[in-house]
Design a protein around this motif. Structure first.
Motif, short mmCIF file in Angstrom:
data_model
loop_
_atom_site.label_atom_id
_atom_site.label_comp_id
_atom_site.label_asym_id
_atom_site.label_seq_id
_atom_site.Cartn_x
_atom_site.Cartn_y
_atom_site.Cartn_z
N GLN A 55 0.83 -1.21 0.00
CA GLN A 55 0.00 0.00 0.00
C GLN A 55 0.86 1.25 0.00
OE1 GLN A 55 -3.26 0.10 -0.26
NE2 GLN A 55 -3.30 2.38 -0.18
N SER A 56 1.93 1.20 0.80
CA SER A 56 2.85 2.35 0.83
C SER A 56 3.51 2.55 -0.51
CB SER A 56 3.90 2.12 1.93
OG SER A 56 4.83 3.19 1.94
N LEU A 57 3.90 1.40 -1.12
CA LEU A 57 4.53 1.51 -2.43
C LEU A 57 3.57 2.10 -3.45
CD1 LEU A 57 6.95 0.94 -4.27
CD2 LEU A 57 6.06 -1.38 -4.61
N VAL A 58 2.34 1.57 -3.40
CA VAL A 58 1.34 2.09 -4.36
C VAL A 58 1.07 3.56 -4.12
CG1 VAL A 58 -1.08 1.93 -5.05
CG2 VAL A 58 0.26 -0.15 -4.69
N SER A 59 0.97 3.92 -2.84
CA SER A 59 0.70 5.33 -2.52
C SER A 59 1.84 6.23 -2.97
CB SER A 59 0.47 5.47 -1.01
OG SER A 59 0.30 6.83 -0.67
N LYS A 60 3.06 5.71 -2.67
CA LYS A 60 4.20 6.53 -3.07
C LYS A 60 4.37 6.57 -4.58
CE LYS A 60 6.79 6.15 1.23
NZ LYS A 60 8.05 5.79 1.89
N GLU A 61 4.10 5.44 -5.21
CA GLU A 61 4.17 5.44 -6.67
C GLU A 61 3.12 6.40 -7.26
OE1 GLU A 61 3.72 1.42 -7.84
OE2 GLU A 61 5.87 0.95 -7.70
N ALA A 62 1.94 6.36 -6.61
CA ALA A 62 0.90 7.30 -7.08
C ALA A 62 1.32 8.75 -6.85
CB ALA A 62 -0.41 7.00 -6.36
N GLU A 63 1.91 8.98 -5.68
CA GLU A 63 2.38 10.34 -5.39
C GLU A 63 3.48 10.75 -6.34
OE1 GLU A 63 3.98 13.02 -1.59
OE2 GLU A 63 3.56 10.86 -1.35
N VAL A 64 4.38 9.74 -6.62
CA VAL A 64 5.44 10.02 -7.59
C VAL A 64 4.86 10.33 -8.96
CG1 VAL A 64 7.36 8.98 -8.85
CG2 VAL A 64 7.24 8.72 -6.38
N ALA A 65 3.88 9.49 -9.32
CA ALA A 65 3.24 9.73 -10.62
C ALA A 65 2.55 11.10 -10.65
CB ALA A 65 2.24 8.63 -10.90
N SER A 66 1.90 11.40 -9.52
CA SER A 66 1.22 12.70 -9.47
C SER A 66 2.22 13.85 -9.55
CB SER A 66 0.40 12.79 -8.18
OG SER A 66 -0.17 14.07 -8.04
N LEU A 67 3.31 13.69 -8.77
CA LEU A 67 4.33 14.75 -8.80
C LEU A 67 4.99 14.83 -10.17
CD1 LEU A 67 5.99 14.28 -5.28
CD2 LEU A 67 4.52 16.15 -6.05
N MET A 68 5.21 13.66 -10.78
CA MET A 68 5.81 13.68 -12.11
C MET A 68 4.89 14.36 -13.12
SD MET A 68 7.51 9.86 -12.21
CE MET A 68 7.99 9.99 -13.91
N ALA A 69 3.57 14.03 -12.96
CA ALA A 69 2.62 14.70 -13.85
C ALA A 69 2.54 16.20 -13.55
CB ALA A 69 1.24 14.06 -13.71
N LEU A 70 2.59 16.52 -12.25
CA LEU A 70 2.53 17.93 -11.86
C LEU A 70 3.75 18.69 -12.33
CD1 LEU A 70 0.98 20.12 -10.21
CD2 LEU A 70 2.30 19.38 -8.22
N LEU A 71 4.92 18.02 -12.20
CA LEU A 71 6.17 18.69 -12.57
C LEU A 71 6.56 18.45 -14.02
CD1 LEU A 71 8.24 17.90 -9.34
CD2 LEU A 71 7.07 20.02 -9.91
N GLY A 72 5.82 17.54 -14.67
CA GLY A 72 6.13 17.25 -16.06
C GLY A 72 7.34 16.36 -16.22
N GLU A 73 7.60 15.45 -15.21
CA GLU A 73 8.74 14.54 -15.27
C GLU A 73 8.26 13.17 -15.72
OE1 GLU A 73 11.76 15.45 -14.75
OE2 GLU A 73 11.47 17.43 -13.87
N GLN A 74 8.95 12.56 -16.69
CA GLN A 74 8.56 11.27 -17.23
C GLN A 74 9.69 10.23 -17.20
OE1 GLN A 74 5.49 10.51 -18.04
NE2 GLN A 74 4.72 12.63 -17.80
#
Length: 573
Positions: free
Chosen positions: A55-74
């Motif tokens: 769950q932590s991994l998924v949450s962090k991955e989601a947060e990473v994905a969100s931050l990457m989308a927010l910051l435009g990092e791919q």
């Protein structure tokens, strides 16, 4: 294997204690149950830990994905997929997440700084504060670049506005200097920051300030245009009056700068204070003073020209134009209702016209003067003939005799002079289709009346001669009848009667009505009869020189009655 080891030991212990086999089996069963419970619990704990890690991994991955989308990092996604275990993945995700969170904080700070600058510029430009919120759902470099572009655009606009305001302020300063107006007061009315020297408060660059400066410049330019026009008019009048009045250099010197500048175009008049109200009022006051002086001098010149016109008209026997009479011209000049130059030009035009008319009338006027001179000689001859002592040998008698001979020759030519004069007048009137006026009176009417009266006068002379002949015949018969001879003088009644006629203007007693032609050829006006004393020449000068008065029929009848009454028995002195 551990359980078997434990069971053997326990069995030895229980054997030493002396427990029965049944009790030992019972204890082993319980021990097995408890081991299974511990195992299950540990497995459950492991599962829970795995779920939490997942769950932590998924949450962090989601947060990473969100931050990457927010910051435009791919490109970071590939590094996360290389790990196999959950903890390995978490270990690989945590630094990425921390890095992205730090980037987000930095990016938010960058956005916040940019937005604060944009908001400040908007306040400076628009003059009011906008409620601006940072869009945290998009912190990409692209969005940051857009905001940076907007910031640079606002910075450029601010720079342009500052440049425009500086130009406006400089123009206001220049116009205020030229017009002599308080610069600080003008810009202070637009915005106080435009003239404050303190650096704590920046110059206001809002639309209101720009509009205020534009309005101030427009107002100053309009005022400058008005003052330039006033100064140009005053300077032009000043130069004209200087030239007309022949002013000295000392009088011109205080206004030389003004008269030089007025020739320049409006935009070139930039000298400090040259358009101040004080200078304009001084120039206008000088123009007013010179105009008053000009009016007084022009009045003298106009009156002098009017006298010249009247003199020309007097010699030509023309009535001068009443519109430029001295009393009217003085009233017009005093009231300033007419330009003195125009009035002077009008009189000069009348003078030229009078001179032209005088040239066209010269031949007829000369003949009129010749006729008047003949009338003067006729009058003198009549007075001479009434003198009973004209043949005496007194002093100057021979000169009077010579003049009488010449006068008789001139008088004999009067009918021909009058006929020739009337012929010339008719030719003149036919050429110009206007009546020939002599001091406002139709000259032909005067001459015709003169001819009629002269014929009446000649008839009265003829009757007088016949009466005298009859009287002498009666005296001769009387002397023959009484046998006496006496020298008789004319009767007193006869002398009184004839003297009354002869001394009243060539023997004229009354003047028959004649008609007067107006100067414009309008309807003739009947002149009322009146007596005239003096000669023809004086009459034309003082009373339009109308003459030719005949002896009335009643006087002729009374004359013959007096002759008839002086019969043989009448007394004589």
């Amino acid at each position: 294997m551990i359980l078997c080891t434990v069971d053997l030991r326990e069995q030895q212990i229980w054997t030493e204690i002396g427990e029965s086999e049944k009790e030992k089996d019972h204890m082993l069963v319980e021990l097995e149950k408890e081991c299974m419970q511990v195992y299950r619990r540990k497995v459950d704990e492991a599962r829970s830990a795995r779920a939490r890690l997942h769950q932590s991994l998924v949450s962090k991955e989601a947060e990473v994905a969100s931050l990457m989308a927010l910051l435009g990092e791919q490109h970071l996604q590939l590094e996360v997929e290389k790990a196999t275990s959950l903890k390995g993945k978490l270990a690989s995700v945590n630094p990425i997440l921390e890095n992205l969170q730090k980037k987000k904080e930095d990016r938010v700070k960058q956005f916040s700084d940019i937005w604060s600058q944009i908001e400040k510029l908007n306040v400076e430009i628009t003059g009011f504060r906008d409620a601006v919120t940072i869009e945290e759902h998009d912190l990409s470099i692209r969005k940051l670049t857009e905001y940076q572009t907007k910031l640079r655009s606002l910075q450029k606009e601010k720079s342009d506005r500052l440049h425009n305001i500086l130009e406006h302020v400089n123009e206001v300063h220049s116009l205020c200097g030229t017009l002599g107006v308080d610069f600080r007061k003008i810009v202070g009315e637009v915005h106080p920051s435009l003239h404050e020297t303190c650096g704590e408060k920046s110059t206001n660059i809002s639309d209101t300030t720009l509009e205020g400066l534009s309005q101030a410049i427009l107002k100053l330019r309009t005022e400058k245009k008005i003052r330039v026009q006033r100064l140009q008019d005053a300077s032009a009048s000043l130069l004209e009056l200087w030239n007309l009045m022949d002013s000295s250099e000392e009088e011109r010197r205080p206004f030389e700068k003004v008269t030089i500048k007025f020739r320049s175009p409006e935009n070139d008049v930039m000298c400090p204070g040259v358009l101040s109200l004080e200078i304009i009022k001084q120039t206008e006051a000088e123009v007013k003073r010179l105009k008053q002086l000009k009016v007084s001098r022009m009045k003298e010149l106009v009156l002098r020209k009017r006298l010249e016109l009247e003199e020309i008209c007097r010699y030509a026997h023309i009535e001068p134009d009443s519109s430029t009479a001295p009393e009217k011209t003085c009233a017009l000049l005093d009231s300033c209702l007419v330009d003195p130059s125009e009035l002077l030009t009008n009189i000069e035009t009348q003078i030229e016209e009078a001179k032209k008319q005088s040239m066209t009338r010269k031949e007829i006027i000369d003949r009129v003067n010749k006729w008047l001179f003949a009338c003067e000689e006729e009058n003198w001859l009549e007075d001479y003939n009434k003198d009973w002592n004209r043949y005496s040998a007194g002093r100057g008698g021979h000169l009077n005799l010579k003049r009488a001979e010449k006068a008789r020759v001139i008088v004999s030519k009067i009918p021909a002079i009058v006929d020739n004069l009337m012929s010339k007048i008719f030719i003149w009137e036919d050429e110009r289709n206007v009546p020939f006026l002599y001091d406002g009176v139709h000259l032909v009417s005067i001459l015709e009346e003169y001819k009629i009266n002269r014929q009446q006068k000649e008839e009265e002379k003829r009757r007088y001669r016949e009466h005298k002949k009859l009287r002498n015949l009666l005296l001769t018969e009387k002397e023959a009848a009484y046998g006496s001879k006496s020298t008789l003088k004319p009767s007193n009644s006869f002398d009184r009667k004839t003297n009354m006629y002869l001394t009243n203007g060539y023997g004229n007693g009354f003047m028959t009505p004649i008609r007067r032609i107006s100067a414009g050829g309008a309807t003739p006006e009947l002149l009322t009869p009146r007596s005239h004393s003096g000669r023809y020449n004086s009459y034309f000068k003082e009373a339009r020189r109308l003459s030719a008065v005949a002896v009335s029929k009643e006087d002729a009848v009374s004359l013959f009655a007096s002759v008839a009454g002086s019969g043989p028995g009448s007394p004589h002195t």
